[in-house]
Design a protein around this motif. Structure first.
Motif, PDB file in Angstrom:
ATOM      1  N   GLU A 120      -0.196   8.458  13.480  1.00  0.00           N
ATOM      2  CA  GLU A 120       0.487   9.435  14.332  1.00  0.00           C
ATOM      3  C   GLU A 120       1.139   8.739  15.527  1.00  0.00           C
ATOM      4  O   GLU A 120       2.266   9.055  15.901  1.00  0.00           O
ATOM      5  CB  GLU A 120      -0.504  10.500  14.807  1.00  0.00           C
ATOM      6  CG  GLU A 120       0.172  11.552  15.669  1.00  0.00           C
ATOM      7  CD  GLU A 120      -0.743  12.699  16.068  1.00  0.00           C
ATOM      8  OE1 GLU A 120      -1.844  12.836  15.497  1.00  0.00           O
ATOM      9  OE2 GLU A 120      -0.331  13.454  16.969  1.00  0.00           O
ATOM     10  N   GLY A 167       0.261  17.772   5.927  1.00  0.00           N
ATOM     11  CA  GLY A 167      -0.643  17.968   7.065  1.00  0.00           C
ATOM     12  C   GLY A 167      -0.496  16.867   8.099  1.00  0.00           C
ATOM     13  O   GLY A 167      -0.508  17.123   9.309  1.00  0.00           O
ATOM     14  N   ASN A 177      11.127  12.271   3.815  1.00  0.00           N
ATOM     15  CA  ASN A 177      10.643  12.735   2.519  1.00  0.00           C
ATOM     16  C   ASN A 177       9.190  12.314   2.370  1.00  0.00           C
ATOM     17  O   ASN A 177       8.843  11.183   2.709  1.00  0.00           O
ATOM     18  CB  ASN A 177      11.430  12.101   1.356  1.00  0.00           C
ATOM     19  CG  ASN A 177      12.861  12.583   1.321  1.00  0.00           C
ATOM     20  OD1 ASN A 177      13.149  13.730   1.641  1.00  0.00           O
ATOM     21  ND2 ASN A 177      13.770  11.706   0.950  1.00  0.00           N
ATOM     22  N   GLN A 192       0.830  -1.212   0.000  1.00  0.00           N
ATOM     23  CA  GLN A 192       0.000   0.000   0.000  1.00  0.00           C
ATOM     24  C   GLN A 192       0.865   1.264   0.000  1.00  0.00           C
ATOM     25  O   GLN A 192       0.360   2.378  -0.097  1.00  0.00           O
ATOM     26  CB  GLN A 192      -0.918   0.004   1.224  1.00  0.00           C
ATOM     27  CG  GLN A 192      -1.919  -1.134   1.209  1.00  0.00           C
ATOM     28  CD  GLN A 192      -2.791  -1.143   2.450  1.00  0.00           C
ATOM     29  OE1 GLN A 192      -3.389  -0.134   2.823  1.00  0.00           O
ATOM     30  NE2 GLN A 192      -2.873  -2.296   3.093  1.00  0.00           N
ATOM     31  N   ASP A 196       9.123   4.622   5.178  1.00  0.00           N
ATOM     32  CA  ASP A 196       8.149   3.549   4.937  1.00  0.00           C
ATOM     33  C   ASP A 196       7.057   3.452   5.996  1.00  0.00           C
ATOM     34  O   ASP A 196       6.787   2.380   6.542  1.00  0.00           O
ATOM     35  CB  ASP A 196       8.887   2.198   4.793  1.00  0.00           C
ATOM     36  CG  ASP A 196       9.832   2.199   3.614  1.00  0.00           C
ATOM     37  OD1 ASP A 196       9.723   3.111   2.770  1.00  0.00           O
ATOM     38  OD2 ASP A 196      10.700   1.311   3.538  1.00  0.00           O
TER      39      ASP A 196
HETATM   40  C1  LIG Z   1       8.241   9.045   5.312  1.00  0.00           C
HETATM   41  C2  LIG Z   1       7.140   8.222   4.633  1.00  0.00           C
HETATM   42  O1  LIG Z   1       7.072   7.032   4.858  1.00  0.00           O
HETATM   43  S1  LIG Z   1       6.031   9.014   3.597  1.00  0.00           S
HETATM   44  C3  LIG Z   1       4.806   7.767   3.188  1.00  0.00           C
HETATM   45  C4  LIG Z   1       3.580   7.854   4.051  1.00  0.00           C
HETATM   46  N1  LIG Z   1       2.691   6.726   3.774  1.00  0.00           N
HETATM   47  C5  LIG Z   1       1.741   6.715   2.792  1.00  0.00           C
HETATM   48  O2  LIG Z   1       1.550   7.679   2.050  1.00  0.00           O
HETATM   49  C6  LIG Z   1       0.973   5.406   2.652  1.00  0.00           C
HETATM   50  C7  LIG Z   1      -0.535   5.633   2.529  1.00  0.00           C
HETATM   51  N2  LIG Z   1      -1.101   6.417   3.628  1.00  0.00           N
HETATM   52  C8  LIG Z   1      -1.153   5.947   4.908  1.00  0.00           C
HETATM   53  O3  LIG Z   1      -0.663   4.860   5.216  1.00  0.00           O
HETATM   54  C9  LIG Z   1      -1.860   6.795   5.957  1.00  0.00           C
HETATM   55  O4  LIG Z   1      -2.846   7.582   5.327  1.00  0.00           O
HETATM   56  C10 LIG Z   1      -0.908   7.723   6.760  1.00  0.00           C
HETATM   57  C11 LIG Z   1       0.255   6.934   7.345  1.00  0.00           C
HETATM   58  C12 LIG Z   1      -0.365   8.833   5.879  1.00  0.00           C
HETATM   59  C13 LIG Z   1      -1.731   8.372   7.889  1.00  0.00           C
HETATM   60  O5  LIG Z   1      -2.133   7.358   8.778  1.00  0.00           O
HETATM   61  P1  LIG Z   1      -3.478   7.521   9.640  1.00  0.00           P
HETATM   62  O6  LIG Z   1      -3.474   6.460  10.680  1.00  0.00           O
HETATM   63  O7  LIG Z   1      -4.662   7.568   8.742  1.00  0.00           O
HETATM   64  O8  LIG Z   1      -3.279   8.951  10.282  1.00  0.00           O
HETATM   65  P2  LIG Z   1      -3.827   9.445  11.687  1.00  0.00           P
HETATM   66  O9  LIG Z   1      -5.239   8.954  11.855  1.00  0.00           O
HETATM   67  O10 LIG Z   1      -2.863   9.089  12.748  1.00  0.00           O
HETATM   68  O11 LIG Z   1      -3.839  11.016  11.482  1.00  0.00           O
HETATM   69  C14 LIG Z   1      -3.257  11.898  12.438  1.00  0.00           C
HETATM   70  C15 LIG Z   1      -3.701  13.308  12.074  1.00  0.00           C
HETATM   71  O12 LIG Z   1      -3.195  13.618  10.773  1.00  0.00           O
HETATM   72  C16 LIG Z   1      -4.289  13.964   9.910  1.00  0.00           C
HETATM   73  N3  LIG Z   1      -4.014  13.396   8.583  1.00  0.00           N
HETATM   74  C17 LIG Z   1      -3.922  12.106   8.246  1.00  0.00           C
HETATM   75  N4  LIG Z   1      -3.643  11.985   6.925  1.00  0.00           N
HETATM   76  C18 LIG Z   1      -3.566  13.244   6.441  1.00  0.00           C
HETATM   77  C19 LIG Z   1      -3.289  13.777   5.158  1.00  0.00           C
HETATM   78  N5  LIG Z   1      -3.016  12.998   4.107  1.00  0.00           N
HETATM   79  N6  LIG Z   1      -3.268  15.114   5.012  1.00  0.00           N
HETATM   80  C20 LIG Z   1      -3.507  15.935   6.072  1.00  0.00           C
HETATM   81  N7  LIG Z   1      -3.771  15.475   7.329  1.00  0.00           N
HETATM   82  C21 LIG Z   1      -3.787  14.141   7.502  1.00  0.00           C
HETATM   83  C22 LIG Z   1      -5.510  13.331  10.523  1.00  0.00           C
HETATM   84  O13 LIG Z   1      -6.695  14.003  10.145  1.00  0.00           O
HETATM   85  C23 LIG Z   1      -5.211  13.450  11.999  1.00  0.00           C
HETATM   86  O14 LIG Z   1      -5.517  14.754  12.405  1.00  0.00           O
HETATM   87  P3  LIG Z   1      -6.463  15.036  13.700  1.00  0.00           P
HETATM   88  O15 LIG Z   1      -5.654  14.585  14.887  1.00  0.00           O
HETATM   89  O16 LIG Z   1      -6.709  16.502  13.677  1.00  0.00           O
HETATM   90  O17 LIG Z   1      -7.680  14.220  13.521  1.00  0.00           O
END
Ligand SMILES: CC(=O)SCCNC(=O)CCNC(=O)[C@H](O)C(C)(C)COP(=O)(O)OP(=O)(O)OC[C@H]1O[C@@H](n2cnc3c(N)ncnc32)[C@H](O)[C@@H]1OP(=O)(O)O
Length: 168
Positions: A122, A150, A143, A45, A108
């Motif tokens: 988070e 956000g 990165n 994913q 990752d």
């Molecule tokens: C360094 C790297 O690895 S970058 C790669 C990151 N991974 C990916 O892109 C893979 C696909 N995406 C995901 O796995 C998930 O959407 C993640 C890891 C980005 C977020 O995980 P989640 O468990 O959904 O996030 P979580 O629920 O902890 O969110 C924490 C806060 O961030 C906010 N948030 C989550 N995703 C986003 C986003 N894309 N944009 C803005 N805010 C966000 C949430 O609304 C929450 O805010 P709140 O406390 O005000 O409600």
């Protein structure tokens, strides 16, 4: 500070042996048995990630375990199903500058599509950051795409500099 699990030995580091927290997920270091708990379904994913053979997974696991606390992969296991719902890693870079300073690299991070929006991402990121801090890192960097700014801001990160890449 988290300790990566040795390839075969049980380990009593932070998170290990503890029950699931209030949200039903236990965050702990990656284990060899996670291959059958959906580790690669999670990684797929994040980026195209064809499943590895068990042999290849074990070999890479052993390489990473040999790095000790300088390379930590954390996963979140759902208590109800025993499946993994999230994963992420932090690597410690050893520098000459900053009096041989240490820098954490967050890599990752992924939460299963069915478990997003509940704070798990988070929680996982904050655990990885705390590991780097406990290791003595003076900063943690990552990165990501602009869409994720956000999310990482919620985790305490601020935008800094520009990412560049050269792919082979
Ligand atoms: C360094 C790297 O690895 S970058 C790669 C990151 N991974 C990916 O892109 C893979 C696909 N995406 C995901 O796995 C998930 O959407 C993640 C890891 C980005 C977020 O995980 P989640 O468990 O959904 O996030 P979580 O629920 O902890 O969110 C924490 C806060 O961030 C906010 N948030 C989550 N995703 C986003 C986003 N894309 N944009 C803005 N805010 C966000 C949430 O609304 C929450 O805010 P709140 O406390 O005000 O409600």
């Amino acid at each position: 500070m988290e300790r990566p699990r040795a390839p075969v030995a049980a380990e009593a580091g932070a998170g290990a042996g503890a029950g699931a927290e209030g949200d039903g997920y236990t965050i702990r270091p990656l284990e060899l048995t996670d291959l059958s708990k959906g580790f690669f379904d999670l990684l797929a994913q994040l980026s195209p990630s064809p499943p590895l053979s068990e042999e290849a997974f074990r070999a890479r696991f052993a390489e990473l375990a040999a790095l000790g606390a300088d390379h930590l992969v954390l996963v979140a296991e759902e208590a109800a199903t025993g499946r993994l719902a999230a994963a992420g890693a932090v690597l410690v870079e050893r520098k000459f500058i900053r009096r041989c300073g240490l820098v954490g690299h967050l890599e990752d991070v992924v939460v299963d599509a069915g478990a997003r929006g509940r704070g798990l991402g988070e929680r996982l990121v904050r655990r990885l950051v705390e590991h780097a801090r406990g290791r003595g890192c003076y900063k943690v960097i990552l990165n990501c795409t602009s869409e994720l700014k956000g999310f990482y801001a919620k985790c305490g990160f601020v935008e800094k500099n520009v990412q560049m890449g050269l792919y082979f």
